[in-house]
Motif scaffolding. Structure first.
Motif, PDB file in Angstrom:
ATOM      1  N   ARG A  30      42.629  33.963  20.319  1.00  0.00           N
ATOM      2  CA  ARG A  30      41.871  32.727  20.083  1.00  0.00           C
ATOM      3  C   ARG A  30      40.994  32.856  18.833  1.00  0.00           C
ATOM      4  N   TYR A  31      40.371  34.009  18.709  1.00  0.00           N
ATOM      5  CA  TYR A  31      39.539  34.269  17.533  1.00  0.00           C
ATOM      6  C   TYR A  31      40.375  34.187  16.263  1.00  0.00           C
ATOM      7  N   ALA A  32      41.547  34.800  16.272  1.00  0.00           N
ATOM      8  CA  ALA A  32      42.402  34.811  15.084  1.00  0.00           C
ATOM      9  C   ALA A  32      42.870  33.407  14.725  1.00  0.00           C
ATOM     10  N   LEU A  33      43.231  32.616  15.731  1.00  0.00           N
ATOM     11  CA  LEU A  33      43.673  31.244  15.485  1.00  0.00           C
ATOM     12  C   LEU A  33      42.558  30.421  14.855  1.00  0.00           C
ATOM     13  N   LEU A  34      41.331  30.576  15.367  1.00  0.00           N
ATOM     14  CA  LEU A  34      40.214  29.743  14.918  1.00  0.00           C
ATOM     15  C   LEU A  34      39.521  30.268  13.665  1.00  0.00           C
ATOM     16  N   THR A  35      39.973  31.427  13.140  1.00  0.00           N
ATOM     17  CA  THR A  35      39.365  31.982  11.926  1.00  0.00           C
ATOM     18  C   THR A  35      40.369  32.280  10.827  1.00  0.00           C
ATOM     19  N   GLY A  36      41.657  32.384  11.164  1.00  0.00           N
ATOM     20  CA  GLY A  36      42.634  32.775  10.162  1.00  0.00           C
ATOM     21  C   GLY A  36      42.495  34.223   9.752  1.00  0.00           C
ATOM     22  N   ARG A  37      42.012  35.044  10.672  1.00  0.00           N
ATOM     23  CA  ARG A  37      41.735  36.459  10.383  1.00  0.00           C
ATOM     24  C   ARG A  37      42.268  37.315  11.537  1.00  0.00           C
ATOM     25  N   HIS A  38      42.934  38.418  11.207  1.00  0.00           N
ATOM     26  CA  HIS A  38      43.372  39.331  12.253  1.00  0.00           C
ATOM     27  C   HIS A  38      42.168  39.803  13.067  1.00  0.00           C
ATOM     28  N   HIS A  39      42.283  39.697  14.379  1.00  0.00           N
ATOM     29  CA  HIS A  39      41.180  40.089  15.256  1.00  0.00           C
ATOM     30  C   HIS A  39      40.790  41.544  15.092  1.00  0.00           C
ATOM     31  N   TRP A  40      41.781  42.410  14.830  1.00  0.00           N
ATOM     32  CA  TRP A  40      41.524  43.848  14.799  1.00  0.00           C
ATOM     33  C   TRP A  40      40.660  44.280  13.621  1.00  0.00           C
ATOM     34  N   ARG A  41      40.421  43.390  12.695  1.00  0.00           N
ATOM     35  CA  ARG A  41      39.468  43.706  11.621  1.00  0.00           C
ATOM     36  C   ARG A  41      38.039  43.708  12.161  1.00  0.00           C
ATOM     37  N   ASP A  42      37.836  43.111  13.345  1.00  0.00           N
ATOM     38  CA  ASP A  42      36.493  42.985  13.898  1.00  0.00           C
ATOM     39  C   ASP A  42      36.341  43.570  15.305  1.00  0.00           C
ATOM     40  N   PHE A  43      37.374  43.465  16.145  1.00  0.00           N
ATOM     41  CA  PHE A  43      37.286  43.958  17.523  1.00  0.00           C
ATOM     42  C   PHE A  43      38.681  43.945  18.132  1.00  0.00           C
ATOM     43  N   HIS A  44      38.793  44.479  19.348  1.00  0.00           N
ATOM     44  CA  HIS A  44      40.093  44.524  20.011  1.00  0.00           C
ATOM     45  C   HIS A  44      40.095  43.874  21.399  1.00  0.00           C
ATOM     46  N   GLY A  45      39.052  44.045  22.171  1.00  0.00           N
ATOM     47  CA  GLY A  45      39.059  43.629  23.565  1.00  0.00           C
ATOM     48  C   GLY A  45      38.667  42.181  23.788  1.00  0.00           C
ATOM     49  N   ILE A  46      38.612  41.813  25.067  1.00  0.00           N
ATOM     50  CA  ILE A  46      38.209  40.460  25.436  1.00  0.00           C
ATOM     51  C   ILE A  46      36.691  40.377  25.597  1.00  0.00           C
ATOM     52  N   VAL A  47      36.172  39.172  25.609  1.00  0.00           N
ATOM     53  CA  VAL A  47      34.787  38.943  26.011  1.00  0.00           C
ATOM     54  C   VAL A  47      34.756  39.051  27.533  1.00  0.00           C
ATOM     55  N   ASN A  48      33.998  39.987  28.042  1.00  0.00           N
ATOM     56  CA  ASN A  48      33.917  40.170  29.487  1.00  0.00           C
ATOM     57  C   ASN A  48      33.019  39.104  30.128  1.00  0.00           C
ATOM     58  N   ALA A  49      32.965  39.099  31.439  1.00  0.00           N
ATOM     59  CA  ALA A  49      32.202  38.089  32.168  1.00  0.00           C
ATOM     60  C   ALA A  49      30.766  38.003  31.664  1.00  0.00           C
ATOM     61  N   MET A  50      30.329  36.785  31.353  1.00  0.00           N
ATOM     62  CA  MET A  50      28.977  36.501  30.855  1.00  0.00           C
ATOM     63  C   MET A  50      28.697  37.239  29.544  1.00  0.00           C
ATOM     64  N   GLY A  51      29.745  37.475  28.735  1.00  0.00           N
ATOM     65  CA  GLY A  51      29.593  38.177  27.468  1.00  0.00           C
ATOM     66  C   GLY A  51      29.214  37.251  26.332  1.00  0.00           C
ATOM     67  N   ASP A  52      28.695  37.843  25.249  1.00  0.00           N
ATOM     68  CA  ASP A  52      28.228  37.076  24.095  1.00  0.00           C
ATOM     69  C   ASP A  52      29.390  36.717  23.166  1.00  0.00           C
ATOM     70  N   SER A  53      29.094  35.863  22.197  1.00  0.00           N
ATOM     71  CA  SER A  53      30.092  35.359  21.272  1.00  0.00           C
ATOM     72  C   SER A  53      30.638  36.447  20.356  1.00  0.00           C
ATOM     73  N   VAL A  54      31.919  36.313  19.987  1.00  0.00           N
ATOM     74  CA  VAL A  54      32.536  37.241  19.042  1.00  0.00           C
ATOM     75  C   VAL A  54      32.372  36.759  17.601  1.00  0.00           C
ATOM     76  N   PHE A  55      31.867  35.535  17.400  1.00  0.00           N
ATOM     77  CA  PHE A  55      31.739  34.987  16.049  1.00  0.00           C
ATOM     78  C   PHE A  55      30.449  35.441  15.378  1.00  0.00           C
ATOM     79  N   LYS A  56      30.563  35.876  14.138  1.00  0.00           N
ATOM     80  CA  LYS A  56      29.388  36.135  13.329  1.00  0.00           C
ATOM     81  C   LYS A  56      28.955  34.821  12.670  1.00  0.00           C
ATOM     82  N   PRO A  57      27.665  34.628  12.461  1.00  0.00           N
ATOM     83  CA  PRO A  57      27.183  33.336  11.928  1.00  0.00           C
ATOM     84  C   PRO A  57      27.834  32.948  10.604  1.00  0.00           C
TER      85      PRO A  57
END
Length: 512
Positions: A77-104
């Protein structure tokens, strides 16, 4: 001529004044844990009827070599909404009640479209994080909870730990969406509806699956946490579908183009088709759940047509990754292989983990009923839509891996990308280049090996080589590891993977 730059003339006092047409609306339909072989338009032997998606394919272009960025939810989802390979920033999922993966500073697809005058909305699954800590009370104390089949003990916060009247920051509204409605993740807390940045109703109990109607296949796989006492997960698709229909119809009354990211919870576990869909497939409850998803898609597409917006709406359908491990038992019981003809499932870096259905209908641009065999990725959606709406992507913090597919959609090019990097877990990658795929490890499994399935489908025993190499043109099912026969190709792809990872981009526009 591009649809978004069409002009019509209006005669006034003997003169013709050019008036710009409304930019095309954009509807992305995103399934969850759906196999390449589940849809009839991709697999003539599928045991699952998918009439609405089959019709969409007949009205647009069906890509046969489309990929997500990852074999799991959040990264794709991150890659689709940013046009960037996710692995440049992280690999796993956002766990329950986890914070956003997007940098401002990271430009997102909806933010880009907002800049071009679009109204933007996300409905359904989010799974990209919120700042739940911001509404947690300072004196809140955690409780003991358990999760998973092994009943792993974890610490969780109950419903009284949060001030549910407050806005939850760092969610969809902080990253480009004007409107959000959903439950963030169907099997994660809080089990409640969220509209924009607030809960519609405050949770008043802890998650208790015994209160719900019996599950139809597999396990609930729900994480413990706060829940609204009358919560019913079976209502997810019906409620979000109605919200989607209402949103689409409302946009017909405005002058602004809209972007709707409609993300399904299905057919991800829990596998819970509603009763009216029982027996609609010959692939068990999972197949019925896919059928219900297809029915919902039909309702959204009907809303587009009935509101007069279908001819000016780009519709994109795909899925975040391949099917869950229940697919092995489904193949055994119903003789339906959800990944057919591919090897691998969700999490795997074999093709079945990330090689997914990918359909685009762009009225006036795509040829109805066409098939395209070019290598494409969901990462490419951002650069493609930037080209459609006339947005110049900046060089920093924007779509570093996105390729413009518009020449493919218009039939002006044979291909726009030659390589793609597949990854789910840290330190295990696969690199695609042309017809070749190198798995930079002993195998491409993450969901576990199933010897019975391999024997049924004629797979060779593990050859113990340190890497695996396949030519997909000759071996789409990845049955024959030929790494030892082509050491030069192994080195070429190993070097290419290293270069793409280290240079920080793969988009053509950023090449020096």
């Amino acid at each position: 001529m591009k649809l978004h730059t069409l002009f019509f003339t209006l005669g006034l006092a003997g003169s013709a004044l050019p008036v710009a047409a409304k930019s095309p609306n954009i509807l992305i339909l995103y399934a969850d844990d759906l196999g390449y072989g589940d849809l009839g338009c991709y697999n003539k032997d599928s045991k699952i009827p998918t009439p609405h998606l089959d019709k969409l394919a007949s009205e647009g272009v069906r890509f046969t070599d489309g990929h997500s960025s990852s074999g799991i939810c959040t990264p794709s989802r991150y890659a689709l909404l940013t046009g960037r390979h996710h692995w440049r920033d992280f690999h796993g999922i956002v766990n329950a009640m986890g914070d956003s993966v997007f940098k401002p500073e990271r430009l997102t697809l909806p933010e880009m479209l907002q800049k071009k005058g679009y109204k933007t909305a996300a409905i359904g699954k989010w799974h990209l994080g919120w700042n739940w800590k911001a509404i947690r009370k300072p004196d809140a104390e955690s409780k003991d909870g358990v999760t998973g089949k092994k009943k792993k003990k974890i610490k969780v916060f109950g419903p009284d730990a949060y001030d549910w009247t407050k806005s939850i920051p760092n969610g969809p509204l902080d990253h480009g969406f004007d409107y959000y409605f959903g439950d963030t993740v169907i099997n994660f807390p809080p089990y409640a509806w969220i509209e924009n940045d607030k809960l519609v109703k405050a949770p008043d109990t802890m998650m208790d699956t015994s209160k719900w109607k019996k599950i139809k296949e597999g396990n609930w796989e729900c994480r413990p946490g706060p829940m609204v006492s009358d919560w019913d997960p079976y209502q997810n698709i019906p409620v979000t579908t109605q919200k989607g229909v209402e949103y689409i119809k409302a946009q017909a009354k405005t002058d602004q183009p809209f972007f709707l990211f409609f993300a399904y919870p299905s057919p991800h576990a829990p596998i819970i088709p509603n009763d009216q869909f029982d027996g609609k497939s010959k692939a068990g409850p999972y197949g019925d759940f896919v059928y219900e998803t297809d029915d919902s898609i039909g309702q959204l597409l009907t809303a587009l047509k009935e509101s007069g917006q279908a001819d000016n709406t780009i519709v994109i359908f795909s899925a975040d990754n391949g099917p869950e491990k229940y697919a092995y038992e489904r193949d055994k019981k119903y003789d339906h292989w959800s990944s057919k003809p591919l090897r691998g499932l969700k999490r795997d870096i074999y093709e079945g983990g990330h090689h997914v259905p990918f359909i685009i209908k762009y009225p006036g641009v795509t040829k109805a009923g066409s098939t395209n065999t070019s290598l494409v990725s969901q990462i490419d959606i951002m650069a493609t839509l930037a080209s459609v709406v006339g947005f110049d992507l900046p060089e920093k913090n924007a779509a570093e891996d996105s390729h413009d597919l518009l020449p493919l959609l218009k039939g002006e090019a044979q291909s726009v990308r030659s390589s793609h990097v597949h990854n789910t877990r840290a330190n295990q990658y696969a690199i695609r280049h042309g017809d070749w795929v190198l798995i930079n490890g002993k195998n491409g499994y993450q969901s576990g090996r199933n010897a019975e399935w391999e024997k049924k489908h004629g797979y060779e025993a593990d050859d113990k080589q340190p890497v695996e190499l396949y030519n997909l043109k000759e071996d789409i099912s990845q049955k024959h590891n030929i790494a030892d026969k082509h050491p030069e190709k192994v080195k070429e792809l190993t070097d290419l993977l290293k270069r793409i990872r280290e240079q920080g981009y793969s988009a053509p526009r950023l090449a020096k």
